[in-house]
Design a protein around this motif. Structure first.
Motif, mmCIF file in Angstrom:
data_model
loop_
_atom_site.group_PDB
_atom_site.id
_atom_site.type_symbol
_atom_site.label_atom_id
_atom_site.label_comp_id
_atom_site.label_asym_id
_atom_site.label_seq_id
_atom_site.Cartn_x
_atom_site.Cartn_y
_atom_site.Cartn_z
ATOM 1 N N HIS A 20 0.816 -1.214 0.000
ATOM 2 C CA HIS A 20 0.000 0.000 0.000
ATOM 3 C C HIS A 20 0.849 1.264 0.000
ATOM 4 C CE1 HIS A 20 -3.257 -2.804 0.862
ATOM 5 N NE2 HIS A 20 -4.110 -1.828 0.634
ATOM 6 N N ILE A 21 2.004 1.217 0.638
ATOM 7 C CA ILE A 21 2.908 2.374 0.571
ATOM 8 C C ILE A 21 3.387 2.586 -0.859
ATOM 9 C CG2 ILE A 21 5.180 3.227 1.262
ATOM 10 C CD1 ILE A 21 4.714 1.940 3.994
ATOM 11 N N ALA A 22 3.796 1.513 -1.518
ATOM 12 C CA ALA A 22 4.248 1.622 -2.908
ATOM 13 C C ALA A 22 3.117 2.097 -3.812
ATOM 14 C CB ALA A 22 4.777 0.267 -3.386
ATOM 15 N N ALA A 23 1.910 1.591 -3.585
ATOM 16 C CA ALA A 23 0.771 1.999 -4.406
ATOM 17 C C ALA A 23 0.448 3.466 -4.206
ATOM 18 C CB ALA A 23 -0.445 1.142 -4.063
ATOM 19 N N CYS A 24 0.491 3.928 -2.970
ATOM 20 C CA CYS A 24 0.188 5.325 -2.671
ATOM 21 C C CYS A 24 1.175 6.260 -3.363
ATOM 22 C CB CYS A 24 0.217 5.534 -1.165
ATOM 23 S SG CYS A 24 -0.090 7.229 -0.647
ATOM 24 N N ILE A 25 2.456 5.942 -3.295
ATOM 25 C CA ILE A 25 3.480 6.799 -3.909
ATOM 26 C C ILE A 25 3.330 6.817 -5.423
ATOM 27 C CG2 ILE A 25 5.957 7.053 -4.293
ATOM 28 C CD1 ILE A 25 6.387 5.892 -1.485
ATOM 29 N N LEU A 26 3.206 5.659 -6.031
ATOM 30 C CA LEU A 26 3.120 5.586 -7.487
ATOM 31 C C LEU A 26 1.828 6.206 -8.010
ATOM 32 C CD1 LEU A 26 4.554 2.018 -8.162
ATOM 33 C CD2 LEU A 26 5.647 4.212 -8.594
ATOM 34 N N LYS A 27 0.709 5.977 -7.321
ATOM 35 C CA LYS A 27 -0.558 6.551 -7.769
ATOM 36 C C LYS A 27 -0.563 8.068 -7.651
ATOM 37 C CE LYS A 27 -3.622 2.643 -6.859
ATOM 38 N NZ LYS A 27 -4.781 2.151 -6.088
ATOM 39 N N GLY A 28 -0.084 8.566 -6.511
ATOM 40 C CA GLY A 28 -0.050 10.013 -6.329
ATOM 41 C C GLY A 28 0.850 10.692 -7.343
ATOM 42 N N LEU A 29 2.024 10.124 -7.573
ATOM 43 C CA LEU A 29 2.958 10.700 -8.534
ATOM 44 C C LEU A 29 2.393 10.639 -9.947
ATOM 45 C CD1 LEU A 29 5.804 11.866 -9.051
ATOM 46 C CD2 LEU A 29 6.629 9.511 -9.289
ATOM 47 N N PHE A 30 1.831 9.503 -10.320
ATOM 48 C CA PHE A 30 1.268 9.322 -11.655
ATOM 49 C C PHE A 30 0.114 10.299 -11.895
ATOM 50 C CE2 PHE A 30 -1.660 7.395 -14.673
ATOM 51 C CZ PHE A 30 -0.816 6.946 -15.676
ATOM 52 N N ALA A 31 -0.804 10.392 -10.931
ATOM 53 C CA ALA A 31 -1.975 11.259 -11.097
ATOM 54 C C ALA A 31 -1.580 12.724 -11.177
ATOM 55 C CB ALA A 31 -2.952 11.037 -9.946
ATOM 56 N N LEU A 32 -0.636 13.147 -10.345
ATOM 57 C CA LEU A 32 -0.264 14.563 -10.307
ATOM 58 C C LEU A 32 0.451 14.996 -11.575
ATOM 59 C CD1 LEU A 32 -0.122 17.217 -8.773
ATOM 60 C CD2 LEU A 32 2.004 16.423 -7.714
ATOM 61 N N VAL A 33 1.491 14.269 -11.978
ATOM 62 C CA VAL A 33 2.265 14.699 -13.148
ATOM 63 C C VAL A 33 1.431 14.601 -14.420
ATOM 64 C CG1 VAL A 33 4.454 14.061 -12.073
ATOM 65 C CG2 VAL A 33 3.280 12.407 -13.523
ATOM 66 N N ALA A 34 0.521 13.622 -14.482
ATOM 67 C CA ALA A 34 -0.335 13.508 -15.660
ATOM 68 C C ALA A 34 -1.312 14.674 -15.728
ATOM 69 C CB ALA A 34 -1.091 12.184 -15.645
ATOM 70 N N TYR A 35 -1.893 15.055 -14.600
ATOM 71 C CA TYR A 35 -2.817 16.188 -14.628
ATOM 72 C C TYR A 35 -2.082 17.500 -14.908
ATOM 73 C CZ TYR A 35 -6.042 19.786 -13.205
ATOM 74 O OH TYR A 35 -6.825 20.917 -13.207
ATOM 75 N N LEU A 36 -0.898 17.686 -14.326
ATOM 76 C CA LEU A 36 -0.134 18.908 -14.585
ATOM 77 C C LEU A 36 0.220 19.035 -16.066
ATOM 78 C CD1 LEU A 36 2.322 18.921 -11.532
ATOM 79 C CD2 LEU A 36 0.355 20.427 -11.904
ATOM 80 N N THR A 37 0.362 17.936 -16.743
ATOM 81 C CA THR A 37 0.738 17.965 -18.157
ATOM 82 C C THR A 37 -0.432 18.363 -19.041
ATOM 83 O OG1 THR A 37 2.387 16.234 -17.735
ATOM 84 C CG2 THR A 37 1.741 16.620 -20.040
ATOM 85 N N TRP A 38 -1.631 17.866 -18.761
ATOM 86 C CA TRP A 38 -2.771 18.132 -19.645
ATOM 87 C C TRP A 38 -3.854 18.989 -19.014
ATOM 88 C CZ3 TRP A 38 -0.574 13.083 -19.718
ATOM 89 C CH2 TRP A 38 0.112 12.789 -20.894
ATOM 90 N N ALA A 39 -3.824 19.202 -17.710
ATOM 91 C CA ALA A 39 -4.724 20.122 -17.004
ATOM 92 C C ALA A 39 -6.188 19.863 -17.358
ATOM 93 C CB ALA A 39 -4.326 21.567 -17.283
ATOM 94 N N ASP A 40 -6.871 20.889 -17.861
ATOM 95 C CA ASP A 40 -8.317 20.789 -18.097
ATOM 96 C C ASP A 40 -8.679 19.885 -19.261
ATOM 97 O OD1 ASP A 40 -8.739 22.498 -15.993
ATOM 98 O OD2 ASP A 40 -8.877 24.298 -17.243
ATOM 99 N N THR A 41 -7.724 19.500 -20.072
ATOM 100 C CA THR A 41 -8.001 18.599 -21.199
ATOM 101 C C THR A 41 -7.807 17.131 -20.832
ATOM 102 O OG1 THR A 41 -5.724 18.794 -22.000
ATOM 103 C CG2 THR A 41 -7.343 20.364 -22.868
ATOM 104 N N THR A 42 -7.598 16.860 -19.549
ATOM 105 C CA THR A 42 -7.405 15.480 -19.084
ATOM 106 C C THR A 42 -8.651 14.656 -19.380
ATOM 107 O OG1 THR A 42 -5.948 16.227 -17.302
ATOM 108 C CG2 THR A 42 -6.905 14.033 -17.090
ATOM 109 N N LYS A 43 -8.446 13.490 -19.982
ATOM 110 C CA LYS A 43 -9.558 12.624 -20.367
ATOM 111 C C LYS A 43 -9.770 11.517 -19.333
ATOM 112 C CE LYS A 43 -9.036 13.522 -25.307
ATOM 113 N NZ LYS A 43 -8.877 12.926 -26.666
ATOM 114 N N GLU A 44 -10.874 10.799 -19.484
ATOM 115 C CA GLU A 44 -11.211 9.754 -18.525
ATOM 116 C C GLU A 44 -10.132 8.688 -18.458
ATOM 117 O OE1 GLU A 44 -15.017 8.243 -19.548
ATOM 118 O OE2 GLU A 44 -16.097 10.055 -18.976
ATOM 119 N N VAL A 45 -9.596 8.279 -19.601
ATOM 120 C CA VAL A 45 -8.472 7.346 -19.666
ATOM 121 C C VAL A 45 -7.272 8.157 -20.143
ATOM 122 C CG1 VAL A 45 -7.588 5.218 -20.674
ATOM 123 C CG2 VAL A 45 -10.030 5.451 -20.188
ATOM 124 N N ILE A 46 -6.287 8.323 -19.285
ATOM 125 C CA ILE A 46 -5.221 9.296 -19.510
ATOM 126 C C ILE A 46 -4.401 8.997 -20.757
ATOM 127 C CG2 ILE A 46 -3.468 8.110 -18.136
ATOM 128 C CD1 ILE A 46 -4.198 11.896 -18.346
#
Length: 526
Positions: A345-371
């Motif tokens: 769960h620690i590994a999942a939390c780190i990877l999920k948080g990092l993945f979600a944040l950097v992906a949203y910062l890259t596409w912002a409001d144009t983020t789609k349901e499947v990244i």
């Protein structure tokens, strides 16, 4: 001859007296157990009495063999014991033939034990469940939740790890020596224990329905995302999304031949490796565009209408409780379960948080349901191929768990189910049982074709059964079974988790249902 008759009568009277005495002790033991003085139940005490009677009969039979002739001695050595022992063999392979020899039956029982899994193999299965395809929807959750979405990714990891541990704690009770003993085998057993004695089976039925919904919906989502990814990877090919889903389902048909959790663990390991490659590729591309990251787009407020859907997505991405009783029961060292839960769960939390944040910062409001739909076509095709492989490798775990639930609920002859046993006497799966497994795979395809909205369906399922199995039921069962042993802060945590889980479940279900209805009305295709 008279001496022999007197000896027989004496033995019978002694045997009867011993049986009555032991059963009386069992009743007293059961009364004290209900008062909390010892861990044994009436059923367990009667079981001990039966064992004592059998042992006494065996010893008396040995003595009679000395006094009587060979013909009379043959009557004392019953051959039914070997047949009874054969009925307990695991059904994960070819079982041994019935044998009248007690020594032979013991040897067969030792050689036919279900293969155990290590803590690492259990960890791969948990990682498969909590870092599955649903990580693709996490940037979409950040779009509607901002920083609160990131907090929920961390909060959900902590809570789901805790509820997983307390769920396993409900499988154990202390004996008279203060040692923890595993007295229950599954989520259903825990539910039945909580509803006993007034409604001994209703809890198990509710959990069974929730498990079947969750597992089958998970399988459907894997087929949905496989068709979606392949269609978006090769848009110029004259193959529709539904056709890609059919091709993916054809590759999944061999899952019907899975025999045990050991084989499923190998698929989970390969799935984890594919997941790691996907994270590296997507995060590397996002880092290459770090200069354009839109930090100002990450909000401190939430979209009231859309955020409950995000809650369902985040919760569903951490659901592993449904697999935990089986995984812990199959571990060669169950004492390593807590450590395994922590690092997964620690590994999942780190990877999920990092993945979600950097992906949203890259596409912002144009983020789609499947990244992955946001990636350039050249990179998208490569990433999508790994994602399809990951989806296909993730499918066996929920499918195998769903098959086990169906078999134990409807096709278990020993439990008086409505249908006959789908396994033969030799432990092999019957042909019609294999056909039913194949039909289950086809059913997931049909549902994937008619409900193709990935994020909305994931949010609906997570809100309906994910929150219940992850938050509501573990905390409720923990309070019910271990109330007298809990400290005040444990009671507070359980109650808080139950309340928060209930609110999230209701709100997420309502908004996800509205989203699905709106999508069908507008004829929106992913």
């Amino acid at each position: 001859m008279a001496t022999l008759i007197r000896s027989k009568l004496s033995n019978k009277l002694s045997n009867a007296a011993t049986t009555v005495s032991n059963k009386s002790q069992a009743k007293v033991s059961g009364m004290f157990a209900r008062m909390g003085f010892q861990a044994a139940t009436n059923e367990e005490a009667v079981g001990f009495v039966a064992c004592d009677d059998l042992d006494y009969d065996h010893r008396q039979g040995m003595q009679m063999d000395i006094l009587t002739t060979d013909e009379m001695g043959g009557e004392g050595s019953g051959g039914a014991g070997g047949l009874d022992g054969d009925s307990h063999y695991q059904r994960d392979g070819t079982g041994p033939a019935n044998s009248d020899s007690k020594d032979g039956g013991l040897a067969n029982e030792l050689t036919e034990v279900k293969p155990k899994i290590t803590a690492w193999e259990a960890g791969w299965n948990v990682t498969n469940a909590i870092q599955g395809m649903f990580v693709l929807g996490l940037p979409y959750a950040i779009l509607h939740g901002g920083y609160l979405g990131l907090f929920l990714i961390i909060f959900a990891a902590v809570v789901c790890c805790y509820t997983g541990k307390i769920l396993i704690a409900c499988l154990y009770e202390e004996d008279e020596d203060g040692q923890l003993v595993r007295v229950r085998e599954s989520y259903v057993d825990i539910a039945n224990a909580c509803c006993a004695p007034r409604f001994p089976n209703i809890g198990g039925h509710i959990v069974n329905v929730a498990q079947i919904i969750e597992l089958v919906m998970t399988c459907i989502l894997y087929v949905v995302v496989s068709g979606n990814l392949m269609y978006n990877s090769f848009p110029n090919m004259p193959i529709s999304q539904k056709s890609w889903a059919i091709i993916a389902t054809a590759a999944l048909l061999p899952c019907a031949f899975l025999k045990n959790l050991k084989a499923v663990s190998k698929f989970s390991l390969l799935c984890t490796m594919a997941h790691f490659v996907i994270n590296v590729l997507v995060i590397a591309y996002c880092l290459s565009r770090a200069r354009d990251w839109a930090w100002d787009k990450v909000k401190f407020y939430i979209d009231v209408k859309k955020f409950p859907i995000s809650i369902g997505i985040i919760v569903f991405s951490y659901t592993s409780q449904i697999f935990l009783p089986s995984l812990e029961g199959n571990m060669s060292k169950p004492s390593e379960f807590h450590c395994m839960m922590n690092w997964t769960h620690i590994a999942a939390c780190i990877l999920k948080g990092l993945f979600a944040l950097v992906a949203y910062l890259t596409w912002a409001d144009t983020t789609k349901e499947v990244i992955t739909d946001n990636l350039p076509s050249t990179i998208r095709a490569v990433v999508n191929l790994f994602l399809v492989a990951k989806a296909l490798l993730s499918y066996p775990l929920p499918f195998f768990a769903a098959v086990e639930v169906f078999e134990k609920s409807f096709f278990n002859e020993g439990e008086r189910t409505m249908f006959p046993d789908c396994y033969g006497i030799d432990g092999r799966l019957k042909s019609w049982g294999l056909s039913l497994r194949c039909l289950l795979v086809v059913f997931t395809l049909l549902m994937a074709i008619y409900v193709p909205h990935f994020a909305l369906l994931m949010g609906l399922t997570g809100s309906l059964t994910g929150a219940g199995l992850c938050f509501l039921l573990p905390s409720l069962f923990h309070l019910r079974l271990l109330w007298r042993k809990l400290l005040w802060h444990q009671v507070f945590f359980d109650v808080a988790i139950f309340v928060i889980g209930g609110i999230c479940s209701i709100s997420g279900f309502i908004h996800s249902t509205e989203g699905l209805i709106e999508a069908f009305q507008d004829n929106i295709q992913e």
